[in-house]
Design an enzyme around this catalytic site. Structure first.
Site, PDB file in Angstrom:
ATOM      1  N   GLN A 101       0.857  -1.273  -0.038  1.00  0.00           N
ATOM      2  CA  GLN A 101      -0.049   0.145  -0.171  1.00  0.00           C
ATOM      3  C   GLN A 101       0.853   1.111   0.064  1.00  0.00           C
ATOM      4  OE1 GLN A 101      -2.940   0.140   3.139  1.00  0.00           O
ATOM      5  NE2 GLN A 101      -4.486   0.387   1.703  1.00  0.00           N
ATOM      6  N   GLY A 161      -4.326   2.172  -2.700  1.00  0.00           N
ATOM      7  CA  GLY A 161      -5.156   2.832  -1.525  1.00  0.00           C
ATOM      8  C   GLY A 161      -6.698   3.452  -2.086  1.00  0.00           C
ATOM      9  N   ASP A 163      -9.321   2.218  -4.424  1.00  0.00           N
ATOM     10  CA  ASP A 163      -9.578   0.798  -4.810  1.00  0.00           C
ATOM     11  C   ASP A 163     -10.412   0.708  -6.112  1.00  0.00           C
ATOM     12  OD1 ASP A 163      -8.884   0.600  -2.089  1.00  0.00           O
ATOM     13  OD2 ASP A 163     -10.330  -0.699  -1.534  1.00  0.00           O
ATOM     14  N   TRP A 349     -14.002   6.040  -4.510  1.00  0.00           N
ATOM     15  CA  TRP A 349     -13.029   6.692  -4.886  1.00  0.00           C
ATOM     16  C   TRP A 349     -13.010   7.405  -6.289  1.00  0.00           C
ATOM     17  CZ3 TRP A 349      -8.718   8.261  -2.060  1.00  0.00           C
ATOM     18  CH2 TRP A 349      -8.371   7.558  -0.976  1.00  0.00           C
ATOM     19  N   GLU A 392     -15.501   7.946   6.752  1.00  0.00           N
ATOM     20  CA  GLU A 392     -14.473   7.621   6.130  1.00  0.00           C
ATOM     21  C   GLU A 392     -14.222   8.512   4.879  1.00  0.00           C
ATOM     22  OE1 GLU A 392     -15.375   3.420   4.425  1.00  0.00           O
ATOM     23  OE2 GLU A 392     -13.474   3.117   3.681  1.00  0.00           O
TER      24      GLU A 392
HETATM   25  C1  GLC Z   1     -10.142   1.243   1.887  1.00  0.00           C
HETATM   26  C2  GLC Z   1      -9.407   2.270   1.271  1.00  0.00           C
HETATM   27  C3  GLC Z   1      -7.899   2.159   1.500  1.00  0.00           C
HETATM   28  C4  GLC Z   1      -7.724   1.868   3.115  1.00  0.00           C
HETATM   29  C5  GLC Z   1      -8.705   0.833   3.461  1.00  0.00           C
HETATM   30  C6  GLC Z   1      -8.792   1.001   5.398  1.00  0.00           C
HETATM   31  O1  GLC Z   1      -9.949  -0.148   1.216  1.00  0.00           O
HETATM   32  O2  GLC Z   1      -9.639   2.396  -0.345  1.00  0.00           O
HETATM   33  O3  GLC Z   1      -6.955   3.055   1.055  1.00  0.00           O
HETATM   34  O4  GLC Z   1      -6.538   1.784   3.470  1.00  0.00           O
HETATM   35  O5  GLC Z   1     -10.209   1.088   2.931  1.00  0.00           O
HETATM   36  O6  GLC Z   1      -9.376   2.227   5.514  1.00  0.00           O
END
Ligand code: GLC
Length: 425
Positions: A101, A161, A163, A349, A392
């Site tokens: 990541q 990160g 997704d 995203w 989030e």
């Molecule tokens: C989701 C996000 C990622 C993050 C994870 C935990 O998968 O896209 O960036 O690290 O959640 O918060």
């Protein structure tokens, strides 16, 4: 008012604290995530320096022998998450995922060290961390940049990160779904389906996991074997920034070889970033290594690039581009422009605002002297929190809170915005 927000943020992090690591939020993400943890350590340091170092140390303790630091560490069993250790099958004593990541550990370690009130502990902790983070950076360039271009490729969207970014749509059309195991998603038990990736995307995420698993998670083979190889400017910028921060940390700790190696990586990376610049979009773009073409989508990846020590004219242009995005949405910085035909303001995203990205962009812009835009990003971020709580992510037009609630790294970023003002690249 200011006091209350910080206190609330501290309460959220404490409520997600598992002792030696912090979960992003209960239910949806019940394990330790890599870049969540490193950024969360910054927030923890505000109230407990020792615990902040523990957060980073726990993460680095699960580094693989080849240098990779996995994106998830499955400390405990939990049926509420898919795909769990039984799908990854990485054969680690404490199970982990098999991909990485965004490497923010170097960036975070330098900040923790420089801000440490307990200098003796800070020095000892940073010294222990230094060779591990260096080995992780080395792993990236060795395994994900085999031709030595100066830029690494991601082999799975989860590594970015970001997704389900629009950036992966074209490449995902080339990822098959043959032989994908039947599976039941767990994320939809915890979050609204309209905020999450689609089933078609999940099938491709799992196809890639199965493919890499069939190669025994051998990183000497995975990059070449992957049908998905994307060079992401935001990801590379984070790696470059971490290399440059690690070099400064190594200077301070009297480790000239580690300093020189990381400085060289950062310099080569900054020069190579120029190949990702698009005059047409006035920002950096992703590059699809599989088809040797830029990804023609002006996502936030190209703005996140500001976190690296890029040339001042590029930082200025990114600042202008961000202000332009603000003409079509209320809150900066949307992960996909609101004017894009692919924009979806609630879906992860593909439109929403994320505080961690806002933090990294504003940190980079401040270092480049672009204070006006940086301040606008910070005030939008804090307004979102005041209006919509510690979610989030957020809809960039309505400010609606999306995804998981009481979110750890969102809280950590609020603490950073409200209590820190260091500006060094
Ligand atoms: C989701 C996000 C990622 C993050 C994870 C935990 O998968 O896209 O960036 O690290 O959640 O918060």
């Amino acid at each position: 008012m200011a006091q209350t927000l910080v206190e609330h943020a501290v309460d959220i992090i404490r409520s997600n604290d598992q002792g030696a690591y912090t979960v992003p939020t209960h239910g949806l993400y019940p394990f330790q995530w890599n870049w969540d943890s490193a950024l969360t350590a910054l927030g923890i340091a505000f109230y407990d320096e020792e615990r902040a170092w523990v957060e980073l140390t726990t993460l680095m303790n699960h580094q693989w022998d080849d240098g990779m630091v996995p994106h998830i560490v499955f400390h405990k069993e939990d049926e509420g998450y898919f795909p769990g250790p039984d799908v990854w099958q990485t054969k680690r004593k404490t199970p982990t995922s098999g991909i990485s990541q965004p490497p923010v550990a170097g960036f975070a370690a330098r900040k923790l060290f420089e801000r440490a009130k307990d200098k003796t502990r800070g020095t000892a902790q940073a010294r222990a961390m230094l060779p591990k983070i260096d080995a992780w950076h080395d792993w990236f360039y060795r395994c994900r940049d085999p031709e030595g271009t100066g830029l690494v490729a991601l082999i799975h969207p989860w590594e970015s990160g970001r997704d389900n970014s629009v950036d992966w749509d074209a490449a995902f059309q080339r990822v098959p779904t043959d032989g994908v195991m039947p599976f039941q998603r767990r994320d939809l038990q915890h979050a609204d389906a309209s905020h999450r990736p689609t089933q078609a995307q999940y099938e491709r995420y799992i196809y890639l996991v199965q493919l890499f698993r069939s190669l025994g998670w051998d990183n000497a083979k995975l990059h070449a074997a992957s049908p998905f190889q994307i060079v992401d400017p935001g990801f590379n910028a984070i790696l470059i920034r971490s290399c440059s921060d690690l070099a400064k940390l190594a200077d301070d700790l009297g480790e000239p070889e580690i300093a020189a190696r990381n400085r060289a990586r950062a310099e080569k990376g900054v020069a190579a970033m120029e190949t990702l610049w698009s005059d047409a979009h006035n920002q950096y773009l992703c590059y699809d290594r599989k088809v040797d073409q830029p990804v023609d989508n002006p996502s936030i990846a190209g703005l996140l690039a500001a976190v690296a020590p890029i040339p001042p004219n590029r930082a200025k242009e990114i600042g202008e581009r961000i202000l332009e995005l603000g003409e079509s949405c209320r809150y900066l910085v949307p992960s996909q422009p609101a004017t894009s035909p692919h924009f979806d303001g609630k879906r992860y995203w593909r439109g929403p605002v994320w505080l961690i990205v806002n933090y990294l962009i504003s940190d980079g812009l401040k270092c480049a002297g672009e204070d006006g835009v940086a301040q606008r990003i910070i005030s939008d971020s804090l307004e979102l929190i005041s209006n919509s709580g510690f979610a989030e992510y957020y809809h960039p037009i309505s400010g609606e809170p999306c995804g998981g609630k009481s979110f750890t790294w969102t809280a950590a970023m609020v603490i950073e915005f409200m209590t820190q003002s260091d500006t060094q690249k």
